[in-house]
Design an enzyme around this catalytic site. Sequence first.
Site, mmCIF file in Angstrom:
data_model
loop_
_atom_site.group_PDB
_atom_site.id
_atom_site.type_symbol
_atom_site.label_atom_id
_atom_site.label_comp_id
_atom_site.label_asym_id
_atom_site.label_seq_id
_atom_site.Cartn_x
_atom_site.Cartn_y
_atom_site.Cartn_z
ATOM 1 N N ASN A 144 0.861 -1.188 0.000
ATOM 2 C CA ASN A 144 0.000 0.000 0.000
ATOM 3 C C ASN A 144 0.899 1.241 0.000
ATOM 4 O O ASN A 144 1.431 1.624 1.035
ATOM 5 C CB ASN A 144 -0.905 -0.010 1.238
ATOM 6 C CG ASN A 144 -1.755 1.248 1.324
ATOM 7 O OD1 ASN A 144 -1.940 1.950 0.331
ATOM 8 N ND2 ASN A 144 -2.274 1.538 2.508
ATOM 9 N N TRP A 145 1.014 1.835 -1.169
ATOM 10 C CA TRP A 145 1.926 2.972 -1.305
ATOM 11 C C TRP A 145 1.345 4.283 -0.769
ATOM 12 O O TRP A 145 2.041 5.295 -0.718
ATOM 13 C CB TRP A 145 2.314 3.170 -2.776
ATOM 14 C CG TRP A 145 3.258 2.136 -3.301
ATOM 15 C CD1 TRP A 145 3.937 1.192 -2.568
ATOM 16 C CD2 TRP A 145 3.655 1.951 -4.658
ATOM 17 N NE1 TRP A 145 4.722 0.437 -3.414
ATOM 18 C CE2 TRP A 145 4.567 0.883 -4.682
ATOM 19 C CE3 TRP A 145 3.312 2.588 -5.861
ATOM 20 C CZ2 TRP A 145 5.155 0.440 -5.873
ATOM 21 C CZ3 TRP A 145 3.893 2.149 -7.039
ATOM 22 C CH2 TRP A 145 4.801 1.084 -7.047
ATOM 23 N N LYS A 146 0.051 4.268 -0.451
ATOM 24 C CA LYS A 146 -0.603 5.510 0.009
ATOM 25 C C LYS A 146 -0.309 6.631 -1.003
ATOM 26 O O LYS A 146 -0.269 6.367 -2.203
ATOM 27 C CB LYS A 146 -0.142 5.860 1.424
ATOM 28 C CG LYS A 146 -0.146 4.648 2.354
ATOM 29 C CD LYS A 146 0.079 4.993 3.791
ATOM 30 C CE LYS A 146 0.178 3.703 4.593
ATOM 31 N NZ LYS A 146 0.063 3.907 6.020
ATOM 32 N N HIS B 23 -9.591 1.522 4.674
ATOM 33 C CA HIS B 23 -8.304 1.728 5.366
ATOM 34 C C HIS B 23 -8.520 2.731 6.496
ATOM 35 O O HIS B 23 -9.296 3.682 6.360
ATOM 36 C CB HIS B 23 -7.248 2.234 4.380
ATOM 37 C CG HIS B 23 -5.872 2.205 4.956
ATOM 38 N ND1 HIS B 23 -5.424 3.173 5.825
ATOM 39 C CD2 HIS B 23 -4.865 1.309 4.824
ATOM 40 C CE1 HIS B 23 -4.181 2.865 6.189
ATOM 41 N NE2 HIS B 23 -3.822 1.741 5.599
ATOM 42 N N GLU C 149 -6.835 5.123 7.506
ATOM 43 C CA GLU C 149 -6.589 6.533 7.143
ATOM 44 C C GLU C 149 -7.798 7.110 6.434
ATOM 45 O O GLU C 149 -8.137 8.286 6.622
ATOM 46 C CB GLU C 149 -5.319 6.635 6.274
ATOM 47 C CG GLU C 149 -4.065 6.421 7.119
ATOM 48 C CD GLU C 149 -2.867 5.897 6.358
ATOM 49 O OE1 GLU C 149 -2.850 5.943 5.113
ATOM 50 O OE2 GLU C 149 -1.933 5.422 7.040
ATOM 51 N N GLU D 82 -5.893 -4.638 10.628
ATOM 52 C CA GLU D 82 -4.905 -3.574 10.790
ATOM 53 C C GLU D 82 -5.185 -2.798 12.077
ATOM 54 O O GLU D 82 -5.967 -1.830 12.059
ATOM 55 C CB GLU D 82 -4.972 -2.619 9.604
ATOM 56 C CG GLU D 82 -4.617 -3.258 8.281
ATOM 57 C CD GLU D 82 -3.843 -2.290 7.400
ATOM 58 O OE1 GLU D 82 -2.754 -2.645 6.967
ATOM 59 O OE2 GLU D 82 -4.322 -1.170 7.186
ATOM 60 N N GLY E 243 1.972 2.560 10.662
ATOM 61 C CA GLY E 243 2.900 3.665 10.480
ATOM 62 C C GLY E 243 3.567 4.118 11.772
ATOM 63 O O GLY E 243 4.178 5.181 11.815
ATOM 64 N N SER F 152 3.047 -1.974 10.459
ATOM 65 C CA SER F 152 4.497 -1.978 10.660
ATOM 66 C C SER F 152 5.152 -3.325 10.351
ATOM 67 O O SER F 152 6.063 -3.752 11.059
ATOM 68 C CB SER F 152 4.835 -1.490 12.072
ATOM 69 O OG SER F 152 4.360 -0.160 12.254
ATOM 70 N N GLY G 40 2.668 -0.989 4.433
ATOM 71 C CA GLY G 40 2.753 0.417 4.057
ATOM 72 C C GLY G 40 4.204 0.822 3.851
ATOM 73 O O GLY G 40 4.799 0.598 2.803
ATOM 74 N N GLY G 41 4.800 1.428 4.880
ATOM 75 C CA GLY G 41 6.143 2.004 4.775
ATOM 76 C C GLY G 41 7.177 1.092 4.130
ATOM 77 O O GLY G 41 7.920 1.521 3.231
HETATM 78 C C1 PEP Z 1 -0.919 0.354 5.956
HETATM 79 O O1 PEP Z 1 -0.839 1.412 5.393
HETATM 80 O O2 PEP Z 1 -1.893 -0.351 5.737
HETATM 81 C C2 PEP Z 1 0.145 -0.048 6.876
HETATM 82 C C3 PEP Z 1 0.008 -1.186 7.499
HETATM 83 O O3 PEP Z 1 1.221 0.799 7.014
HETATM 84 P P1 PEP Z 1 2.612 0.467 7.763
HETATM 85 O O4 PEP Z 1 3.094 -0.853 7.234
HETATM 86 O O5 PEP Z 1 3.510 1.594 7.394
HETATM 87 O O6 PEP Z 1 2.321 0.396 9.223
#
Ligand code: PEP
Length: 250
Positions: free
Chosen positions: A11-13, A96, A98, A168, A174, A212, A233-234
């Site tokens: 997930n590049w956001k 999501h 966010e 999640e 994040g 994470s 994500g990251g």
């Molecule tokens: C996400 O955006 O769904 C996510 C899990 O981000 P991260 O891996 O950065 O916590």
Amino acid sequence: MPERTPLLAANWKMHKTVAEAAQFVDALLPRIAATEHDVVICPSFLALREVVERSRGSAVRVAAQNMHEAEEGAFTGEVSATMLVEAEVDAVILGHSERRQLFGETDEALARKVPAALAADLEPILCVGETEEARDGGQTEAVLERQLRADLAGVEPTRLAEVTIAYEPVWAIGTGRTATPEQAQEAIAFIRDVLREAGAEADRARIIYGGSVKPGNAAELMAQEDIDGALVGGASLDPADFAAIVEAAG
Ligand code: PEP
């Protein structure tokens, strides 16, 4: 018990231009050439086509990060399932945290979006998860059950297993704080039970963990019985890290 193909989603956001997306795909493909997992890249709307074209013939499938539930209409700034399918997109992230927290995505809207995605043959990746406050207050299961029942209310039981659920925990997204493998397994096993009670063929449903995930913790998380992959994500912004996570899924 049916085999569930692991799913690893990047997930590049709101990261990566079209040119950066192209570079990423070119760097990723040789690193995952041998995988038998489903590898899903979720770029911005603008980079969807580039990722579709560049990853043709590989294990990579492409997902959008959101969609509107209507076919078309006066919804400025939105994109429909039909438009995503025309762009040869395979899946869509819905709900999501966010989008729930920053953009007011509601369970009512999700109850329309999930069936709309299925009707268009897009695989929904539905995100659910508790806040830190809810976890500390012993409300994790109540929150998960409420979100699942509300968001999946419009899906026929026979199609429930076609929805990928991403567990999640909001406090792990994040933040660098990862749920322990035990916490993630416990929540995901609970989600599977809720799906079963709702009439799903729950052993077939893919339920993945997000929060994470990194190359260093992915293997331990994905070794858990009920964890069928990860939404990343990251760590998905770097092709070597994301490829290492794909490899860690076994
Ligand atoms: C996400 O955006 O769904 C996510 C899990 O981000 P991260 O891996 O950065 O916590």
